[in-house]
Design an enzyme around this catalytic site. Sequence first.
Site, PDB file in Angstrom:
ATOM      1  N   CYS A  39       7.879 -53.811  45.577  1.00 62.31           N
ATOM      2  CA  CYS A  39       7.159 -53.117  46.645  1.00 62.31           C
ATOM      3  C   CYS A  39       7.378 -53.780  47.994  1.00 62.31           C
ATOM      4  O   CYS A  39       7.291 -53.141  49.018  1.00 62.31           O
ATOM      5  CB  CYS A  39       5.669 -53.093  46.343  1.00 62.31           C
ATOM      6  N   THR A  81      -2.848 -32.374  31.285  1.00 61.48           N
ATOM      7  CA  THR A  81      -2.263 -32.350  29.943  1.00 61.48           C
ATOM      8  C   THR A  81      -1.512 -33.645  29.686  1.00 61.48           C
ATOM      9  O   THR A  81      -0.711 -34.076  30.506  1.00 61.48           O
ATOM     10  CB  THR A  81      -1.317 -31.137  29.808  1.00 61.48           C
ATOM     11  N   GLY A 113       0.324 -48.397  35.440  1.00 58.26           N
ATOM     12  CA  GLY A 113      -0.529 -49.521  35.803  1.00 58.26           C
ATOM     13  C   GLY A 113      -1.300 -49.275  37.088  1.00 58.26           C
ATOM     14  O   GLY A 113      -2.479 -49.636  37.197  1.00 58.26           O
ATOM     15  N   SER A 114      -0.649 -48.673  38.069  1.00 57.73           N
ATOM     16  CA  SER A 114      -1.316 -48.445  39.361  1.00 57.73           C
ATOM     17  C   SER A 114      -2.544 -47.559  39.184  1.00 57.73           C
ATOM     18  O   SER A 114      -3.623 -47.856  39.707  1.00 57.73           O
ATOM     19  CB  SER A 114      -0.350 -47.790  40.359  1.00 57.73           C
ATOM     20  N   GLN A 135       1.675 -57.379  33.601  1.00 53.08           N
ATOM     21  CA  GLN A 135       2.778 -58.311  33.307  1.00 53.08           C
ATOM     22  C   GLN A 135       2.590 -59.028  31.976  1.00 53.08           C
ATOM     23  O   GLN A 135       3.553 -59.550  31.411  1.00 53.08           O
ATOM     24  CB  GLN A 135       2.917 -59.350  34.425  1.00 53.08           C
ATOM     25  N   SER A 172       0.950 -51.097  31.520  1.00 49.45           N
ATOM     26  CA  SER A 172       1.972 -50.122  31.904  1.00 49.45           C
ATOM     27  C   SER A 172       3.164 -50.218  30.956  1.00 49.45           C
ATOM     28  O   SER A 172       3.695 -51.307  30.725  1.00 49.45           O
ATOM     29  CB  SER A 172       2.415 -50.416  33.344  1.00 49.45           C
TER      30      SER A 172
END
Length: 396
Positions: free
Chosen positions: A325, A238, A71-72, A180, A200
């Site tokens: 985080c 890859t 996701g980041s 989310q 994600s």
Amino acid sequence: MKYIYADNAATTKMSEKALEVQIDCMHKHYGNPSSLHSVGQDAKIVLEDARAVMAKYLNANPGEIYFTSGGSEADNQAIISAATFGERKGKKHIISSKFEHHAVLHTLYKLERQGFEVTYLDVYENGMVRPQDVADAIREDTALVTIMYANNEIGTIQPIKEIGAICREKKVVFHTDAVQAAGHLHIDVEADNIDMLSISAHKFHGPKGVGALYCKKGIPLYNLIEGGAQEKGKRAGTEDIPAIAAMAAAFEEVHQNMDENMVKVAAMRDHLISGLKEIEHSALNGDETHRLPGTVNFCFEGIEGESLLLFLDDRGIAASSGSACTSGSLDPSHVLLAIGRIHDVAHGSLRLSITEENTMEEMDYIVQSVKEVVSYLRSFSPVWEDLMKGKREFIL
Ligand SMILES: *Cc1c(COP(=O)(O)O)cnc(C)c1O
């Protein structure tokens, strides 16, 4: 003691199906999809099948799906793309909200240091962006609107479709961090007027380190990683075929059971909410109705969220005090501050994020445990004592 996992917004356990697909793929489809021989082409088929599955459940075309490391990366790529191409047309203004994930906020801070101007919209007490605010903030030089689909700390679902319609009408690129929401809600990029969307795998029972960016045909994409021509030249390196195949398997699986799971999980969530509301001087964070089926976030006055977490852990409950985080730092959550919780109150927060794997009995156990631990912590909290003696005023 059986451990109760209620921290699915931080990450989920891989499903048996996804694990099986990943391991099987490591055994059998080890080729490099860029190789022209059959072993490579076999891996290429797995890759393209996965792309088709991801596209299907987002109502996108396979050619609009780009695999990323999560996701980041997808957030970074979407925002930097819109900024880069916007700047070429003299557009250096971006609209976002105050309670985005750090993957979005920190990318925006970087752009601000490079001369971009960012408007961070208010999310009010209910944790909702107002579409009218987006419309009012759009200017001639707005390159991008980026508003998350659902908030990772408090679980509120944003009016994405309305915001998307405004952006479409004003011809501004619209990105949404749907990490989310994906795998928990039905997402339709066409109906929701979305130009770019990040997801994600590890938030829906897939593996960590893999995700995807949807980028609508015609919206230019800037590559963050130089190298080979993978992902149509937009993301070199890859491809992690086993992880990508496992993500697609997990995505398919969650969609097959989504409607019944949404009902089941929401019932457990509502049970948690009504039980925790019984605790005096507590409050649910974020709008009660517009929320993810599995996310609940409360503030309890007079305690520290970190202590609450440790005592819950002792009782076999894995929860969170905010985003992964921010835990470990003493700053209160930017999300709770954005919805107007003052520092002291924001510190006493608890996030519980559940899935269909949890049970009603577990919810009862969680409610009972939180009640006991909160009252224990308050019994020796100086802040609580001041509140009780009237030396401080209750806020909740
Ligand atoms: C988890 C999360 C991310 C980051 O995704 P990773 O795959 O862990 O990089 C971004 N946005 C939101 C809303 C999230 O919950």
